[in-house]
Design a protein around this motif. Sequence first.
Motif, PDB file in Angstrom:
ATOM      1  N   THR A 117       0.816  -1.214   0.000  1.00 10.93           N
ATOM      2  CA  THR A 117       0.000   0.000   0.000  1.00 10.93           C
ATOM      3  C   THR A 117       0.849   1.263   0.000  1.00 10.93           C
ATOM      4  N   ASN A 118       2.135   1.132   0.359  1.00 11.18           N
ATOM      5  CA  ASN A 118       2.987   2.314   0.416  1.00 11.18           C
ATOM      6  C   ASN A 118       4.446   1.897   0.344  1.00 11.18           C
ATOM      7  N   ILE A 119       5.247   2.677  -0.365  1.00 12.97           N
ATOM      8  CA  ILE A 119       6.686   2.436  -0.407  1.00 12.97           C
ATOM      9  C   ILE A 119       7.405   3.779  -0.377  1.00 12.97           C
ATOM     10  N   GLN A 120       8.480   3.833   0.367  1.00 10.52           N
ATOM     11  CA  GLN A 120       9.279   5.048   0.491  1.00 10.52           C
ATOM     12  C   GLN A 120      10.744   4.697   0.280  1.00 10.52           C
ATOM     13  N   ILE A 166      11.253   9.569   1.137  1.00 14.60           N
ATOM     14  CA  ILE A 166      10.563  10.092  -0.045  1.00 14.60           C
ATOM     15  C   ILE A 166       9.483   9.096  -0.453  1.00 14.60           C
ATOM     16  N   PRO A 167       8.200   9.497  -0.453  1.00 13.21           N
ATOM     17  CA  PRO A 167       7.140   8.573  -0.870  1.00 13.21           C
ATOM     18  C   PRO A 167       7.148   8.361  -2.380  1.00 13.21           C
ATOM     19  N   LEU A 168       6.910   7.139  -2.806  1.00 11.98           N
ATOM     20  CA  LEU A 168       6.756   6.829  -4.219  1.00 11.98           C
ATOM     21  C   LEU A 168       5.274   6.747  -4.550  1.00 11.98           C
ATOM     22  N   ARG A 169       4.935   6.994  -5.810  1.00 10.66           N
ATOM     23  CA  ARG A 169       3.553   6.912  -6.271  1.00 10.66           C
ATOM     24  C   ARG A 169       3.361   5.635  -7.087  1.00 10.66           C
ATOM     25  N   ARG A 170       2.185   5.005  -6.925  1.00 12.65           N
ATOM     26  CA  ARG A 170       1.896   3.828  -7.742  1.00 12.65           C
ATOM     27  C   ARG A 170       1.699   4.248  -9.185  1.00 12.65           C
ATOM     28  N   ASN A 171       2.522   3.715 -10.083  1.00 10.09           N
ATOM     29  CA  ASN A 171       2.375   3.974 -11.507  1.00 10.09           C
ATOM     30  C   ASN A 171       1.324   3.032 -12.085  1.00 10.09           C
ATOM     31  N   TRP A 172       1.546   1.753 -11.951  1.00  5.19           N
ATOM     32  CA  TRP A 172       0.543   0.721 -12.251  1.00  5.19           C
ATOM     33  C   TRP A 172       1.005  -0.587 -11.616  1.00  5.19           C
TER      34      TRP A 172
END
Length: 252
Positions: free
Chosen positions: A184-187, A197-203
């Motif tokens: 649900t979340n990766i930094q 730094i938070p990453l955003r889900r691309n796909w």
Amino acid sequence: MALSLKALLTLVVVVVLLQPWSHVYARRPRFVGGPWKNAHATFYGAGDGTGRTGACGYSGTNQDLKFQTTALSNALFINGQGCGSCYELKCDGDVSSCKAGQPSIFVTATDQCPPGGWCNPPLEHFDLAEPAFLQIAEYKAGIVPVQYRRVPCQRQGGIRFTIEGNPNFNLVTVWNVGGAGDITNIQVKGDNEVSWIPLRRNWGQKWETDATLVGKALSFRVTTSDGRSSVSRHVTTQNWQFGQSYEGKNFR
């Protein structure tokens, strides 16, 4: 003036919490899965397990799964969040459709079953790799009712981070995740940096950031759907390369 035992213990706790090296996290129990539910299962791809697209982005990274994989309907796929989750399935039909003895299979979600027919919302449906389907049902059945439940993912080795892109854009595929399996979340954090730094889900399970990561030894913090987090420190060296995979700490 003598301190009471209660006051002394309180003072010790405060001192410990104020230490710069102290990191206090609420310890969460290990993922234990969920209750049995009802759904249906079909199969797709070739008989050898090939011919599957992979809406989770695991292409070329899931050889260890040995075709024990499934595509999920939208109700379970949840716009890619369901990628990496693990399930136990049992055929729940008659003897002409199910294999004798009602054997269970354990599969990992690696793809999406496109909306339509049995995969239309709100139906919960599993479109299995053919070799997995044939472990619980007869080929001629085509579609069978199943019982299923979420189970902890059993993985060999650590979480893998495959980094692609260029100096101005980083795309990280996160795979081989144990425990709940679904992220649900990766930094990410470079060496000598204080903030994550938070990453955003691309796909699927591909996560992006345009932060400058080149030339830094990278650490990752991964959070799964059960709220547990795993911190992998200094997964890479400063001279890491795009197109390579790096191994971090897994959930137990």
